[in-house]
Design a protein around this motif. Structure first.
Motif, mmCIF file in Angstrom:
data_model
loop_
_atom_site.group_PDB
_atom_site.id
_atom_site.type_symbol
_atom_site.label_atom_id
_atom_site.label_comp_id
_atom_site.label_asym_id
_atom_site.label_seq_id
_atom_site.Cartn_x
_atom_site.Cartn_y
_atom_site.Cartn_z
ATOM 1 N N LEU A 198 0.848 -1.201 0.000
ATOM 2 C CA LEU A 198 0.000 0.000 0.000
ATOM 3 C C LEU A 198 0.876 1.241 0.000
ATOM 4 C CD1 LEU A 198 -3.194 0.950 1.825
ATOM 5 C CD2 LEU A 198 -1.154 2.352 2.247
ATOM 6 N N VAL A 199 0.570 2.165 -0.888
ATOM 7 C CA VAL A 199 1.264 3.451 -0.903
ATOM 8 C C VAL A 199 0.319 4.517 -0.346
ATOM 9 C CG1 VAL A 199 2.421 5.193 -2.308
ATOM 10 C CG2 VAL A 199 2.620 2.767 -2.929
ATOM 11 N N ASP A 200 0.784 5.189 0.719
ATOM 12 C CA ASP A 200 0.068 6.353 1.241
ATOM 13 C C ASP A 200 0.435 7.520 0.328
ATOM 14 O OD1 ASP A 200 -0.636 8.699 2.489
ATOM 15 O OD2 ASP A 200 0.218 8.182 4.437
ATOM 16 N N GLY A 201 -0.488 7.856 -0.561
ATOM 17 C CA GLY A 201 -0.190 8.864 -1.585
ATOM 18 C C GLY A 201 -0.642 10.267 -1.238
ATOM 19 N N ALA A 202 -0.961 10.509 0.041
ATOM 20 C CA ALA A 202 -1.515 11.809 0.422
ATOM 21 C C ALA A 202 -0.623 12.969 -0.024
ATOM 22 C CB ALA A 202 -1.749 11.867 1.933
ATOM 23 N N GLN A 203 0.700 12.779 0.069
ATOM 24 C CA GLN A 203 1.610 13.847 -0.359
ATOM 25 C C GLN A 203 2.134 13.648 -1.768
ATOM 26 O OE1 GLN A 203 2.013 16.627 1.203
ATOM 27 N NE2 GLN A 203 0.904 15.969 3.029
ATOM 28 N N GLY A 204 2.115 12.423 -2.254
ATOM 29 C CA GLY A 204 2.686 12.171 -3.574
ATOM 30 C C GLY A 204 1.797 12.686 -4.703
ATOM 31 N N ILE A 205 0.514 12.560 -4.503
ATOM 32 C CA ILE A 205 -0.436 12.718 -5.604
ATOM 33 C C ILE A 205 -0.389 14.086 -6.279
ATOM 34 C CG2 ILE A 205 -2.397 13.436 -4.157
ATOM 35 C CD1 ILE A 205 -2.707 10.846 -6.975
ATOM 36 N N ALA A 206 -0.104 15.153 -5.514
ATOM 37 C CA ALA A 206 -0.106 16.486 -6.108
ATOM 38 C C ALA A 206 1.274 16.900 -6.623
ATOM 39 C CB ALA A 206 -0.612 17.510 -5.096
ATOM 40 N N HIS A 207 2.276 16.051 -6.408
ATOM 41 C CA HIS A 207 3.645 16.429 -6.768
ATOM 42 C C HIS A 207 4.284 15.488 -7.784
ATOM 43 C CE1 HIS A 207 3.821 19.347 -3.430
ATOM 44 N NE2 HIS A 207 3.156 18.439 -2.744
ATOM 45 N N CYS A 208 3.715 14.304 -7.952
ATOM 46 C CA CYS A 208 4.352 13.288 -8.786
ATOM 47 C C CYS A 208 3.342 12.754 -9.784
ATOM 48 C CB CYS A 208 4.811 12.106 -7.936
ATOM 49 S SG CYS A 208 5.834 12.577 -6.554
ATOM 50 N N GLU A 209 3.835 12.251 -10.896
ATOM 51 C CA GLU A 209 2.938 11.565 -11.811
ATOM 52 C C GLU A 209 2.680 10.175 -11.232
ATOM 53 O OE1 GLU A 209 2.793 12.592 -16.510
ATOM 54 O OE2 GLU A 209 4.658 12.893 -15.388
ATOM 55 N N VAL A 210 1.432 9.837 -11.038
ATOM 56 C CA VAL A 210 1.113 8.555 -10.405
ATOM 57 C C VAL A 210 0.505 7.622 -11.451
ATOM 58 C CG1 VAL A 210 -0.348 7.403 -8.710
ATOM 59 C CG2 VAL A 210 0.818 9.529 -8.110
ATOM 60 N N ASP A 211 1.204 6.516 -11.683
ATOM 61 C CA ASP A 211 0.734 5.498 -12.614
ATOM 62 C C ASP A 211 0.723 4.193 -11.816
ATOM 63 O OD1 ASP A 211 0.671 3.333 -14.387
ATOM 64 O OD2 ASP A 211 1.758 4.425 -15.948
ATOM 65 N N VAL A 212 -0.462 3.809 -11.366
ATOM 66 C CA VAL A 212 -0.508 2.676 -10.432
ATOM 67 C C VAL A 212 -0.049 1.376 -11.084
ATOM 68 C CG1 VAL A 212 -2.182 3.619 -8.794
ATOM 69 C CG2 VAL A 212 -3.007 2.439 -10.851
ATOM 70 N N GLN A 213 -0.221 1.285 -12.385
ATOM 71 C CA GLN A 213 0.252 0.059 -13.044
ATOM 72 C C GLN A 213 1.772 0.010 -13.067
ATOM 73 O OE1 GLN A 213 -1.895 -1.286 -16.636
ATOM 74 N NE2 GLN A 213 -3.032 0.633 -16.426
ATOM 75 N N ALA A 214 2.387 1.160 -13.332
ATOM 76 C CA ALA A 214 3.848 1.202 -13.374
ATOM 77 C C ALA A 214 4.441 0.985 -11.980
ATOM 78 C CB ALA A 214 4.324 2.530 -13.956
ATOM 79 N N ILE A 215 3.783 1.518 -10.969
ATOM 80 C CA ILE A 215 4.292 1.357 -9.600
ATOM 81 C C ILE A 215 4.237 -0.125 -9.195
ATOM 82 C CG2 ILE A 215 3.934 1.955 -7.155
ATOM 83 C CD1 ILE A 215 2.602 4.605 -8.219
ATOM 84 N N GLY A 216 3.141 -0.780 -9.554
ATOM 85 C CA GLY A 216 3.023 -2.205 -9.243
ATOM 86 C C GLY A 216 2.464 -2.502 -7.864
ATOM 87 N N CYS A 217 1.979 -1.464 -7.180
ATOM 88 C CA CYS A 217 1.442 -1.656 -5.828
ATOM 89 C C CYS A 217 0.027 -2.248 -5.906
ATOM 90 C CB CYS A 217 1.430 -0.324 -5.072
ATOM 91 S SG CYS A 217 0.492 0.975 -5.905
ATOM 92 N N ASP A 218 -0.509 -2.583 -4.726
ATOM 93 C CA ASP A 218 -1.862 -3.143 -4.666
ATOM 94 C C ASP A 218 -2.892 -2.099 -4.260
ATOM 95 O OD1 ASP A 218 -1.253 -6.122 -5.028
ATOM 96 O OD2 ASP A 218 0.170 -5.486 -3.508
ATOM 97 N N PHE A 219 -2.456 -1.127 -3.466
ATOM 98 C CA PHE A 219 -3.343 -0.046 -3.024
ATOM 99 C C PHE A 219 -2.595 1.279 -3.123
ATOM 100 C CE2 PHE A 219 -4.498 -3.695 -0.252
ATOM 101 C CZ PHE A 219 -5.854 -3.838 -0.558
ATOM 102 N N TYR A 220 -3.336 2.325 -3.487
ATOM 103 C CA TYR A 220 -2.784 3.685 -3.453
ATOM 104 C C TYR A 220 -3.905 4.576 -2.941
ATOM 105 C CZ TYR A 220 -0.047 7.784 -4.872
ATOM 106 O OH TYR A 220 0.692 8.959 -4.873
ATOM 107 N N ALA A 221 -3.637 5.298 -1.858
ATOM 108 C CA ALA A 221 -4.684 6.111 -1.220
ATOM 109 C C ALA A 221 -4.305 7.583 -1.257
ATOM 110 C CB ALA A 221 -4.850 5.672 0.232
ATOM 111 N N PHE A 222 -5.302 8.444 -1.495
ATOM 112 C CA PHE A 222 -5.027 9.883 -1.399
ATOM 113 C C PHE A 222 -6.282 10.649 -1.017
ATOM 114 C CE2 PHE A 222 -6.327 9.565 -5.867
ATOM 115 C CZ PHE A 222 -7.047 10.730 -6.079
ATOM 116 N N SER A 223 -6.074 11.915 -0.630
ATOM 117 C CA SER A 223 -7.163 12.803 -0.218
ATOM 118 C C SER A 223 -7.400 13.864 -1.283
ATOM 119 C CB SER A 223 -6.799 13.532 1.079
ATOM 120 O OG SER A 223 -6.548 12.612 2.118
ATOM 121 N N GLY A 224 -8.651 14.153 -1.570
ATOM 122 C CA GLY A 224 -8.968 15.189 -2.556
ATOM 123 C C GLY A 224 -8.465 16.568 -2.160
#
Ligand SMILES: *Cc1c(COP(=O)(O)O)cnc(C)c1O
Length: 406
Positions: A198-224
């Motif tokens: 699981l990736v806690d994406g709360a800080q990543g999502i607004a700063h990084c390009e997020v491609d869940v398939q490329a990351i290969g993780c099972d969960f990615y969570a973020f806040s609007g």
């Protein structure tokens, strides 16, 4: 195409307001970001044009509300490069997404199974797994970080074993800004067994390009709300074949298929994990924020933000009496610091008097503060609309605060 930060700023109404009689210098973006007008318009548009409950059909407003709500899900899906809409679960935010996962995990874990996290976790990505361990008898292992705030990859790797069932880590640290090599970390876990990541994406999502398939993780969570969207809405992305096995969490309307007085059967994903009337306006607002963000020149934004961060860190390292906390090589726009002879809370107060909004305290990361030997820090956190002028204003305000406090 050259990037014009003033054109960008003009789309955020709050950025041209005043606080305490001074122009607002907003440097608390890791706590929440400001909102572009298009996002605000989407919220107002829902309430003024098609307010109705979703998925209850039967009338035109409900159909339109459902259309906008599900379009927002599709926007998130495209944004994260997910493959199926069933994988995008609406939650209240990162915290609720993690709780949803933890609830299922506590039922799946057995005694002496292991969970691995890092020393740089936000409480939300720590206490949840502590609870899952308590419920199941599993053990929590914590991967070390260096004094500069970088993950010790060797130690992380050494904690992975055949007993590891679940691994959680932040895309980026909210307190230090450290950007973790999440794709490499995920690959490391996956090469050693079948633990879920699981990736806690709360800080990543607004700063990084997020491609869940490329990351290969099972969960990615973020806040609007940390992605230019509203509060009270967030996303749990989960791999379909994993979510399919995930126990139901909350029960009620929306998530059921059939009910009699003694039993119920569950509906399909994503609704099975979305009990009750969802935050319809919030989802639509987040969809609008994501659509808006997707249209920006992402490379230019990153370049701009990293230049502003570099500028801030340089001024910080030259500022008399300032100690920077968190100096990892790869960082998102966060500068945590202490100033000799001052308390972070007092600094924050005096900065606020001058219109400069920063955050002070433990940043929901008490164990991390302890690990670094500090009680808390003052934290400047940047978004795409911050400028070098904001940083100049920050340091003018800091100089004044220092003179007043020491
Ligand atoms: C903000 C944050 C959270 C919690 O997000 P909420 O929006 O409060 O649910 C979790 N992890 C990190 C790294 C954060 O920055």
């Amino acid at each position: 195409m050259s990037f014009d930060v003033q054109t960008l700023r003009a789309q955020f109404p709050i950025l041209s307001t005043q606080v305490n009689g001074k122009p607002l210098i907003y440097l608390d973006n890791a706590a929440t970001t400001q909102k572009p007008q298009v996002m605000i318009d989407a919220l107002v548009g829902f309430y003024t044009q098609c307010n109705a409950n979703v998925h209850r059909g039967a009338h035109a407003l409900s159909d339109e509300a459902t259309r906008r709500f599900e379009n927002a899900r599709n926007s998130v899906l495209t944004f994260m490069n997910a493959t199926r809409r069933e994988e995008v679960i609406w939650t209240k935010g990162t915290t609720e997404a993690l709780n949803l996962v933890a609830n299922g995990l506590s039922k799946k874990l057995e005694k002496n199974d292991e969970i691995v996290v890092t020393e740089m976790e936000h409480h939300a990505n720590l206490v949840t797994w502590q609870q899952a361990c308590e419920a199941s008898g599993a053990l929590l292992k914590v991967a070390r970080i260096s004094d500069s705030g970088e993950l010790d990859m060797e130690h992380f790797e050494s904690l992975l074993s055949e007993r590891t069932r679940f691994v959680a880590f932040p895309h980026a640290s909210n307190a230090l800004g450290t950007l973790n090599p999440i794709t490499a970390m995920t690959a490391m876990v996956k090469s050693r067994g079948d633990a879920l990541v699981l990736v806690d994406g709360a800080q990543g999502i607004a700063h990084c390009e997020v491609d869940v398939q490329a990351i290969g993780c099972d969960f990615y969570a973020f806040s609007g709300h940390k992605l230019f969207g509203p509060t009270g809405i967030g996303v749990l992305w989960g791999r379909y074949d994993v979510l399919e096995t995930w126990p139901v969490w909350q029960t009620g309307g929306e998530m059921i298929s059939t009910v009699d007085y003694q039993h119920a059967t569950w509906g399909e994903l994503p609704y099975r994990l979305e009990a009750g009337t969802p935050n319809i306006a919030g989802a639509i607002g987040l969809g609008a924020a994501v659509e808006w963000f997707t249209k920006q020149d992402f490379a230019a934004l990153r370049q701009h933000e990293s230049e502003v961060l570099k500028y801030a860190m340089e001024l910080g390292s030259e500022f008399p009496g300032m100690t920077l906390v968190g100096t990892a090589r790869e960082k998102v726009g966060v500068m945590s610091f202490l100033v000799d002879g001052t308390h972070p809370g007092d600094l924050g107060f005096i900065l606020d008097q001058q219109g400069v909004a920063i955050r002070t305290g433990d940043h929901c990361a008490q164990p991390l503060m302890k690990r670094l030997g500090v009680g808390g820090t003052a934290r400047v956190s940047l978004s795409i609309y911050n400028t070098v002028e904001d940083i100049d204003a920050l340091f003018v305000a800091l100089k004044k605060a220092q003179q007043m406090l020491t």
